[in-house]
Design a protein around this motif. Structure first.
Motif, PDB file in Angstrom:
ATOM      1  N   UNK A  19       0.838  -1.196   0.000  1.00 44.57           N
ATOM      2  CA  UNK A  19       0.000   0.000   0.000  1.00 44.57           C
ATOM      3  C   UNK A  19       0.872   1.246   0.000  1.00 44.57           C
ATOM      4  N   UNK A  20       0.308   2.335  -0.524  1.00 46.14           N
ATOM      5  CA  UNK A  20       0.970   3.639  -0.516  1.00 46.14           C
ATOM      6  C   UNK A  20       0.081   4.615   0.231  1.00 46.14           C
ATOM      7  N   UNK A  21       0.712   5.451   1.045  1.00 48.88           N
ATOM      8  CA  UNK A  21      -0.020   6.402   1.871  1.00 48.88           C
ATOM      9  C   UNK A  21       0.485   7.817   1.603  1.00 48.88           C
ATOM     10  N   UNK A  22      -0.340   8.658   0.974  1.00 47.10           N
ATOM     11  CA  UNK A  22       0.071  10.043   0.736  1.00 47.10           C
ATOM     12  C   UNK A  22       0.077  10.828   2.048  1.00 47.10           C
ATOM     13  N   UNK A  23       1.003  11.783   2.133  1.00 49.87           N
ATOM     14  CA  UNK A  23       1.122  12.635   3.316  1.00 49.87           C
ATOM     15  C   UNK A  23       1.229  14.080   2.835  1.00 49.87           C
ATOM     16  N   UNK A  24       0.277  14.902   3.223  1.00 48.31           N
ATOM     17  CA  UNK A  24       0.311  16.317   2.872  1.00 48.31           C
ATOM     18  C   UNK A  24       0.532  17.137   4.136  1.00 48.31           C
ATOM     19  N   UNK A  25       0.756  18.416   3.950  1.00 42.72           N
ATOM     20  CA  UNK A  25       0.886  19.295   5.116  1.00 42.72           C
ATOM     21  C   UNK A  25      -0.415  19.283   5.929  1.00 42.72           C
ATOM     22  N   UNK A  41       8.969  21.321  13.446  1.00 42.91           N
ATOM     23  CA  UNK A  41       9.583  20.601  12.316  1.00 42.91           C
ATOM     24  C   UNK A  41       8.521  19.899  11.474  1.00 42.91           C
ATOM     25  N   UNK A  42       7.309  19.768  12.022  1.00 38.89           N
ATOM     26  CA  UNK A  42       6.226  19.085  11.317  1.00 38.89           C
ATOM     27  C   UNK A  42       5.283  20.032  10.594  1.00 38.89           C
ATOM     28  N   UNK A  43       5.509  21.348  10.708  1.00 38.13           N
ATOM     29  CA  UNK A  43       4.597  22.274  10.024  1.00 38.13           C
ATOM     30  C   UNK A  43       5.258  23.569   9.572  1.00 38.13           C
ATOM     31  N   UNK A  44       6.451  23.906  10.077  1.00 36.31           N
ATOM     32  CA  UNK A  44       7.091  25.179   9.767  1.00 36.31           C
ATOM     33  C   UNK A  44       8.351  24.935   8.930  1.00 36.31           C
ATOM     34  N   UNK A  45       8.246  25.198   7.645  1.00 36.58           N
ATOM     35  CA  UNK A  45       9.346  24.936   6.719  1.00 36.58           C
ATOM     36  C   UNK A  45      10.613  25.695   7.109  1.00 36.58           C
ATOM     37  N   UNK A  46      10.466  26.963   7.453  1.00 36.16           N
ATOM     38  CA  UNK A  46      11.626  27.781   7.832  1.00 36.16           C
ATOM     39  C   UNK A  46      12.340  27.177   9.041  1.00 36.16           C
ATOM     40  N   UNK A  47      11.586  26.815  10.055  1.00 38.06           N
ATOM     41  CA  UNK A  47      12.167  26.229  11.259  1.00 38.06           C
ATOM     42  C   UNK A  47      12.848  24.893  10.946  1.00 38.06           C
ATOM     43  N   UNK A  51      16.998  23.955  11.448  1.00 34.57           N
ATOM     44  CA  UNK A  51      17.574  22.900  12.291  1.00 34.57           C
ATOM     45  C   UNK A  51      18.216  21.785  11.459  1.00 34.57           C
ATOM     46  N   UNK A  52      18.374  22.021  10.150  1.00 33.62           N
ATOM     47  CA  UNK A  52      19.121  21.095   9.308  1.00 33.62           C
ATOM     48  C   UNK A  52      18.315  20.071   8.545  1.00 33.62           C
ATOM     49  N   UNK A  53      17.014  20.163   8.584  1.00 30.93           N
ATOM     50  CA  UNK A  53      16.185  19.237   7.818  1.00 30.93           C
ATOM     51  C   UNK A  53      15.978  19.780   6.412  1.00 30.93           C
ATOM     52  N   UNK A  54      15.702  18.899   5.440  1.00 34.07           N
ATOM     53  CA  UNK A  54      15.499  19.376   4.070  1.00 34.07           C
ATOM     54  C   UNK A  54      14.189  20.129   3.882  1.00 34.07           C
ATOM     55  N   UNK A  55      13.220  19.885   4.755  1.00 34.55           N
ATOM     56  CA  UNK A  55      11.881  20.486   4.658  1.00 34.55           C
ATOM     57  C   UNK A  55      11.103  19.996   5.873  1.00 34.55           C
ATOM     58  N   UNK A  56       9.827  20.289   5.921  1.00 33.39           N
ATOM     59  CA  UNK A  56       8.959  19.752   6.959  1.00 33.39           C
ATOM     60  C   UNK A  56       8.965  18.229   6.850  1.00 33.39           C
ATOM     61  N   UNK A  57       8.917  17.554   7.998  1.00 28.72           N
ATOM     62  CA  UNK A  57       8.911  16.084   7.990  1.00 28.72           C
ATOM     63  C   UNK A  57       7.680  15.564   8.730  1.00 28.72           C
ATOM     64  N   UNK A  58       7.264  14.375   8.343  1.00 26.44           N
ATOM     65  CA  UNK A  58       6.147  13.717   9.012  1.00 26.44           C
ATOM     66  C   UNK A  58       6.569  13.270  10.405  1.00 26.44           C
ATOM     67  N   UNK A  94       7.909  16.148   3.597  1.00 26.90           N
ATOM     68  CA  UNK A  94       6.587  16.511   3.083  1.00 26.90           C
ATOM     69  C   UNK A  94       6.651  17.919   2.490  1.00 26.90           C
ATOM     70  N   UNK A  95       6.940  18.009   1.185  1.00 25.75           N
ATOM     71  CA  UNK A  95       7.004  19.320   0.534  1.00 25.75           C
ATOM     72  C   UNK A  95       5.636  20.005   0.527  1.00 25.75           C
ATOM     73  N   UNK A  96       5.670  21.316   0.421  1.00 27.98           N
ATOM     74  CA  UNK A  96       4.438  22.101   0.359  1.00 27.98           C
ATOM     75  C   UNK A  96       4.048  22.296  -1.101  1.00 27.98           C
ATOM     76  N   UNK A  97       3.601  21.202  -1.718  1.00 26.82           N
ATOM     77  CA  UNK A  97       3.181  21.243  -3.118  1.00 26.82           C
ATOM     78  C   UNK A  97       1.900  20.425  -3.264  1.00 26.82           C
ATOM     79  N   UNK A  98       1.493  20.169  -4.464  1.00 24.79           N
ATOM     80  CA  UNK A  98       0.248  19.444  -4.700  1.00 24.79           C
ATOM     81  C   UNK A  98       0.334  17.956  -4.350  1.00 24.79           C
TER      82      UNK A  98
END
Length: 142
Positions: A19-25, A41-47, A51-58, A94-98
Motif C-alpha cells: 500500500x501507498x499512503x500520501x502525506x500532505x501538510x 519541524x512538522x509544520x514550519x518549513x523555515x524552522x 535545524x538542518x532538515x530538508x523540509x517539513x517532515x512527518x 513533506x514538501x508544500x506542493x500538490x
C-alpha cells in the motif's frame, strides 16, 4: 472482531498486499491536533530548514502508524497485532506542493511462531529511501 486470516493458510514468505499512503501538510496538521505533537519541524518549513532538515517532515509515530495499516488491513483486526516495533532511519519529507510525501509499504510473513502467531517484516520507503528499519509485527491469527 477476530483475525480473519487462518494460521494454517499462511506460509513463510507470504506477501501482504502493498500500500501507498500520501502525506500532505494538511495531514500533518490533523495528526498534530490528534497527537498533541506540535513540534514546528512538522509544520514550519523555515524552522525545519534552520535545524538542518530538508523540509517539513512527518511525525515518526504517524509514519509508524501508516506502515502497520498494511498488516491490520491484511489480518482484518487491529487487535490481532500483539507486538510492533520499528527503528526510525530517515524522515518522510513533506514538501508544500500538490503531492506532498508518499510512504510506500510492503510486508511479508518472516516466521511462523507458536500459538497461531506469525512475525511480519515491513519495509517502509519514501522517495526511494527506507524510512523505518527493523520494522516488525507479531500477529495472532485465527
Amino acid at each position: 472482531m477476530a483475525a480473519q486470516i487462518q494460521y494454517a493458510d499462511v506460509e513463510v514468505g507470504t506477501e501482504l498486499p502493498a500500500a501507498s499512503f500520501p502525506v500532505t501538510r494538511a495531514t500533518l496538521v490533523r495528526y498534530a491536533g490528534a497527537s498533541g505533537d506540535f513540534n514546528p519541524i512538522h509544520w514550519n518549513e523555515k524552522f525545519a530548514k534552520e535545524v538542518g532538515l530538508p523540509d517539513v517532515i512527518a511525525h515518526g509515530m504517524f509514519t509508524m502508524a501508516e506502515a502497520i495499516r498494511v498488516v491490520t488491513d491484511w489480518v482484518g483486526d487491529p487487535g490481532a497485532v500483539v507486538e510492533y516495533g520499528v527503528r526510525f532511519t530517515r524522515p518522510v519529507v513533506v514538501p508544500n506542493d500538490d503531492r506532498g510525501g508518499l510512504i510506500e509499504v510492503t510486508a511479508k510473513v518472516a516466521a511462523k511462531l507458536d500459538d497461531n502467531r506469525v512475525r511480519v517484516d515491513l519495509t517502509a520507503m519514501s522517495v526511494g529511501q527506507k524510512v523505518l528499519g527493523m520494522s516488525r509485527a507479531v500477529v495472532e491469527l485465527a
